[in-house]
Design an enzyme around this catalytic site. Structure first.
Site, short mmCIF file in Angstrom:
data_model
loop_
_atom_site.label_atom_id
_atom_site.label_comp_id
_atom_site.label_asym_id
_atom_site.label_seq_id
_atom_site.Cartn_x
_atom_site.Cartn_y
_atom_site.Cartn_z
N ALA A 259 27.13 4.54 -61.31
CA ALA A 259 27.89 5.78 -61.53
C ALA A 259 28.23 6.34 -60.15
O ALA A 259 27.53 6.07 -59.17
CB ALA A 259 27.05 6.77 -62.31
N GLU B 6 18.26 3.86 -60.28
CA GLU B 6 18.37 5.32 -60.41
C GLU B 6 17.11 6.05 -59.96
O GLU B 6 17.18 7.15 -59.40
CB GLU B 6 18.69 5.71 -61.86
CG GLU B 6 20.09 5.32 -62.31
CD GLU B 6 20.22 3.90 -62.85
OE1 GLU B 6 19.28 3.09 -62.66
OE2 GLU B 6 21.26 3.60 -63.47
N GLU C 126 24.38 -1.46 -66.59
CA GLU C 126 24.53 -0.93 -67.96
C GLU C 126 25.84 -1.42 -68.59
O GLU C 126 25.89 -1.71 -69.79
CB GLU C 126 24.46 0.60 -67.92
CG GLU C 126 23.03 1.08 -67.61
CD GLU C 126 22.95 2.53 -67.17
OE1 GLU C 126 23.73 2.94 -66.29
OE2 GLU C 126 22.10 3.25 -67.73
N GLY D 98 24.94 1.99 -63.43
CA GLY D 98 25.99 1.92 -64.45
C GLY D 98 26.66 0.54 -64.54
O GLY D 98 27.21 0.17 -65.57
N1 COA Z 1 28.73 5.96 -55.91
C1 COA Z 1 29.57 6.41 -54.96
N2 COA Z 1 29.89 5.71 -53.87
C2 COA Z 1 29.33 4.50 -53.74
C3 COA Z 1 28.43 3.97 -54.69
C4 COA Z 1 28.14 4.76 -55.81
N3 COA Z 1 27.31 4.34 -56.78
N4 COA Z 1 28.02 2.75 -54.26
C5 COA Z 1 28.66 2.53 -53.09
N5 COA Z 1 29.44 3.58 -52.78
C6 COA Z 1 30.29 3.73 -51.58
C7 COA Z 1 29.43 3.96 -50.35
O1 COA Z 1 29.07 5.34 -50.25
C8 COA Z 1 30.34 3.51 -49.24
O2 COA Z 1 31.25 4.54 -48.98
P1 COA Z 1 31.70 4.85 -47.43
O3 COA Z 1 32.49 3.61 -47.03
O4 COA Z 1 32.57 6.06 -47.55
O5 COA Z 1 30.46 5.01 -46.65
C9 COA Z 1 31.10 2.36 -49.90
O6 COA Z 1 30.96 2.52 -51.32
C10 COA Z 1 30.56 1.00 -49.52
O7 COA Z 1 29.16 0.99 -49.78
P2 COA Z 1 28.05 0.72 -48.65
O8 COA Z 1 26.79 1.43 -49.07
O9 COA Z 1 28.56 1.02 -47.30
O10 COA Z 1 27.86 -0.86 -48.80
P3 COA Z 1 26.56 -1.71 -48.48
O11 COA Z 1 26.96 -3.15 -48.56
O12 COA Z 1 25.90 -1.25 -47.23
O13 COA Z 1 25.54 -1.41 -49.70
C11 COA Z 1 24.92 -1.08 -52.00
C12 COA Z 1 25.87 -1.76 -51.00
C13 COA Z 1 25.42 -1.39 -53.41
C14 COA Z 1 23.47 -1.63 -51.81
C15 COA Z 1 24.91 0.44 -51.75
O14 COA Z 1 26.26 0.90 -51.70
C16 COA Z 1 24.20 1.23 -52.80
O15 COA Z 1 22.96 1.26 -52.80
N6 COA Z 1 24.93 1.91 -53.71
C17 COA Z 1 24.40 2.77 -54.70
C18 COA Z 1 23.72 1.99 -55.81
C19 COA Z 1 23.09 2.94 -56.82
O16 COA Z 1 22.14 3.63 -56.53
N7 COA Z 1 23.63 2.95 -58.04
C20 COA Z 1 23.14 3.77 -59.10
C21 COA Z 1 23.87 5.06 -59.13
S1 COA Z 1 23.26 6.11 -60.43
#
Ligand code: COA
Length: 257
Positions: free
Chosen positions: A65, A133, A113, A110
């Site tokens: 999400a 989460e 999910e 999500g």
């Molecule tokens: N919501 C909003 N933005 C998100 C996102 C999310 N769930 N997942 C990634 N992004 C954004 C990042 O903030 C980043 O934005 P920026 O370029 O403005 O900094 C961009 O997408 C790229 O992600 P980044 O974190 O730089 O890539 P990464 O390869 O270093 O890491 C993940 C990838 C997936 C491990 C990491 O993005 C992450 O942990 N995301 C969240 C996962 C999560 O907790 N999901 C459950 C949400 S309830």
């Protein structure tokens, strides 16, 4: 229909929905949920569609999400976000045609999910699954606290969601989350191959089969078997049953409606 956050197309009975916010790793925001719901309407109304593929543009399937939207929510708004997300996942799950998730990268929160709402999960070797989460001080809100345990069992679902750890495609397959794993470059072609096989089956029988497996899963065996017999009988009211059995006896391939 023109969409902003997804791509949608239909070719030879196979529909493909591609999550398309690659710079946000396809994070699910309100607009995207609305567009996925609109695609579900299109799929339900288009009788040409026999199977739906879900996949993501770029490095992610869906990285969860949209945390920006979650960060701005109060408790009541968060409950609404959860109910809306659940509603859209239900729409995906309840489509009359089989849904194949082609998980090309991150399927977190999500995203996991969304994959769980599909009927079959195919994973690229680069796919990553998880319910992280808990690391944000919250819990899965788009069905993950319920569907993950139903697919992989209570113990594994708790282990994954309590630790919030990310698993790779091989582990996802070992625990029964991913049905098959393919080299990254072959994921879409292999998913399409499976989709084409499914698209050739009788639409009526396929719908009955999906429904009876899904509905029966929540019932005790006796009640499930009654559902099965009813649906089995109903198949014989459709011309495909005559076509399939006659084609077999006539040693020719069937031509289903
Ligand atoms: N919501 C909003 N933005 C998100 C996102 C999310 N769930 N997942 C990634 N992004 C954004 C990042 O903030 C980043 O934005 P920026 O370029 O403005 O900094 C961009 O997408 C790229 O992600 P980044 O974190 O730089 O890539 P990464 O390869 O270093 O890491 C993940 C990838 C997936 C491990 C990491 O993005 C992450 O942990 N995301 C969240 C996962 C999560 O907790 N999901 C459950 C949400 S309830």
């Amino acid at each position: 229909m023109l969409y902003h956050t997804v791509l949608f197309g239909v070719e030879d009975g196979v529909a493909t929905l591609t999550f398309n916010r690659p710079d946000r790793l396809n994070a699910l925001n309100a607009e995207m949920l609305g567009e996925i719901a609109a695609v579900c309407d299109q799929v339900r109304q288009n009788l040409e569609v026999r199977v739906l593929i879900l996949t993501g543009q770029g490095r992610a399937f869906i990285a969860g999400a949209d945390i920006k939207e979650l960060a701005a929510a109060d408790a009541l708004q968060a409950r609404q976000i959860s109910r809306r997300g659940q509603e859209v996942m239900d729409q995906v799950e309840e489509l009359p045609v089989p849904v194949l998730a082609a998980v090309n990268g991150f399927a977190l929160g999500g995203g996991c999910e969304m994959a769980l709402a599909a009927d079959i999960i195919y994973a690229s070797e680069e796919a990553k699954f998880g319910q992280p989460e808990i690391n944000l001080g919250i819990i899965p809100g788009f069905g993950g606290s319920q569907r993950l345990a139903r697919l992989v069992g209570l113990g594994l679902a708790k282990e994954l969601s309590f630790t919030g750890r990310t698993i790779d495609a091989a582990e996802a397959q070992a625990i029964g989350l991913a049905a098959r794993v393919f080299p990254h470059a072959e994921l879409l072609a292999e998913t399409l191959k499976a989709a084409r096989i499914i698209a050739q089956k009788g639409r009526f029988a396929m719908q009955a089969l999906k429904q009876v497996i899904d509905r029966g899963y929540g019932l005790d065996l006796r009640a499930g078997l009654v559902l099965e017999a009813d649906a089995f009988g109903l198949c014989f009211a459709h011309p495909d049953a005559k076509e399939g059995t006659t084609a077999f006896l006539g040693k020719r391939p069937p031509k289903f409606l």
